[in-house]
Enzyme design. Structure first.
Site, PDB file in Angstrom:
ATOM      1  N   SER A   1     -32.062 -24.348  17.008  1.00  0.00           N
ATOM      2  CA  SER A   1     -32.081 -25.268  18.154  1.00  0.00           C
ATOM      3  C   SER A   1     -31.477 -24.693  19.427  1.00  0.00           C
ATOM      4  CB  SER A   1     -31.365 -26.574  17.794  1.00  0.00           C
ATOM      5  OG  SER A   1     -32.150 -27.337  16.904  1.00  0.00           O
TER       6      SER A   1
ATOM      7  N   LYS B   1     -33.817 -24.378  22.245  1.00  0.00           N
ATOM      8  CA  LYS B   1     -34.178 -25.540  23.061  1.00  0.00           C
ATOM      9  C   LYS B   1     -33.623 -25.442  24.486  1.00  0.00           C
ATOM     10  CE  LYS B   1     -34.309 -28.359  18.876  1.00  0.00           C
ATOM     11  NZ  LYS B   1     -33.639 -29.422  18.081  1.00  0.00           N
TER      12      LYS B   1
ATOM     13  N   TYR C   1     -43.142 -25.664  18.231  1.00  0.00           N
ATOM     14  CA  TYR C   1     -41.740 -26.016  17.961  1.00  0.00           C
ATOM     15  C   TYR C   1     -41.157 -25.173  16.832  1.00  0.00           C
ATOM     16  CZ  TYR C   1     -37.750 -28.805  16.445  1.00  0.00           C
ATOM     17  OH  TYR C   1     -36.492 -29.202  16.062  1.00  0.00           O
TER      18      TYR C   1
ATOM     19  N   TYR D   1     -25.382 -32.586  19.312  1.00  0.00           N
ATOM     20  CA  TYR D   1     -25.857 -33.820  18.684  1.00  0.00           C
ATOM     21  C   TYR D   1     -24.757 -34.866  18.653  1.00  0.00           C
ATOM     22  CZ  TYR D   1     -29.097 -30.174  17.281  1.00  0.00           C
ATOM     23  OH  TYR D   1     -29.958 -29.104  17.290  1.00  0.00           O
TER      24      TYR D   1
ATOM     25  N   VAL E   1     -28.886 -24.867  13.620  1.00  0.00           N
ATOM     26  CA  VAL E   1     -28.549 -24.949  12.194  1.00  0.00           C
ATOM     27  C   VAL E   1     -28.586 -23.591  11.508  1.00  0.00           C
ATOM     28  CG1 VAL E   1     -29.217 -27.367  11.984  1.00  0.00           C
ATOM     29  CG2 VAL E   1     -30.909 -25.565  11.507  1.00  0.00           C
TER      30      VAL E   1
END
Length: 310
Positions: free
Chosen positions: A64, A67, A191, A243, A261
């Site tokens: 991630s 992103k 993605y 998050y 992760v």
């Protein structure tokens, strides 16, 4: 005051002695194979100083963290129109939660949770085939890292596709609410592949330089994004980058950061440095356990919190 290199060496030694290392992300089979004993940290300062310690040359799946870079690309493509499809607020829920997406009618809270990043991938896919969009992301990663050896780990991408049932559910929800312009499997192809970019801590710290330097890479003179856009990406990293653990990270570490992760964290000290840390074991909220501890110790010792007076 110890040198930056001495400080990193101390932190690596301290992390090696930690008895609790968290759990690797075994729900993605390829990530479950990674040795939880690995640890790396690298710092690239705006003044040109580079320091690294541990396994800083070993590539890992940035997941991630990618992103951050796809957000920069999407903002370059559509500008503030992106915010009609994705919010800018912390989620307060798990990164792959579907409940919030349903309650808020298909508008993801921010571009760093999975649903938000899937919408960003959909933006990048516009006018392209998936292979072209994936190539654009990889080219951008190589440019900002100044390293053409950055790759996409196809085994990780395939592993994510084979087990990404929640992401397929999110994509179908987004499509059902009219917030996905392409077929879910096409958008998810982009993605899964950008999440499977593999970089070392040194490469990742280099890639983050533009966010530490008002959108520019000083060594090359290239302007990647405007200074205002760099500031806003950093703000989202601070408030949403971990998050439902973002508040805790801001409280303890005090700088913008984006986790993945795969156990990596990219952290930015605006005006000073870009930092990358990697420790594969995750805490209960899906963020690197030792990576977070290491960054807390580094920012305290260097007085690098954005909330500190200098």
């Amino acid at each position: 005051m110890p040198s930056l290199q001495d400080t990193l060496n101390e932190i690596v030694a301290e992390m090696a002695a930690q008895p609790e290392r968290g759990e690797v992300a075994s729900y993605i089979p390829e990530l479950g194979k990674v040795d939880p004993a690995r640890f790396a940290i690298a710092v690239v300062k705006n003044d040109g100083e580079v320091a690294a310690a541990g396994d800083a040359d070993e590539p890992f799946s940035i997941q991630s963290i990618s992103k951050v870079f796809t957000l920069a690309l999407a903002l370059g493509r559509v500008g503030d129109q992106l915010w009609n499809r994705v919010g800018r607020e912390p989620s307060g829920t798990a990164f792959n939660s579907i409940v919030q997406l349903e309650l808020e009618h298909g508008i993801p809270r921010n571009p760093f949770i999975n649903a938000g990043a899937i919408v960003v991938s959909d933006v990048l896919l516009s006018g392209h085939q998936p292979r072209e969009a994936i190539g654009e992301v990889l080219s951008f990663m190589r440019t900002v890292a100044d390293d053409d050896s950055v790759i996409i780990d196809r085994d990780v991408a395939n592993s994510e596709r084979a087990t990404g049932f929640r992401n397929f559910a999110l994509a179908n929800y987004l499509k059902g609410f009219g917030n996905l312009n392409h077929a879910p499997e096409m958008t998810l192809g982009v993605y899964f592949h950008h999440c499977a970019v593999a970089m070392s801590c040194l490469q990742l710290a280099n890639a983050g330089r533009f966010l530490a330097n008002a959108g520019r890479i000083e060594s090359s003179g290239h302007s990647i994004v405007s200074s205002e856009r760099a500031r806003r990406i950093n703000a989202l990293m601070l408030t949403c980058g971990h998050y439902d653990g973002s508040g805790e990270f801001a409280f303890r570490v005090g700088i913008p950061g984006k986790s993945g992760v795969g156990g990596g964290i990219l952290a930015i000290v605006p005006g000073i440095a870009s930092i990358a840390v990697w420790s594969p074991g995750l805490n209960a909220r899906g963020n690197s356990m030792l990576g977070s501890i290491a960054l807390e110790r580094l920012t305290k010792r260097m007085n690098w919190s954005i909330f500190a007076s200098r």
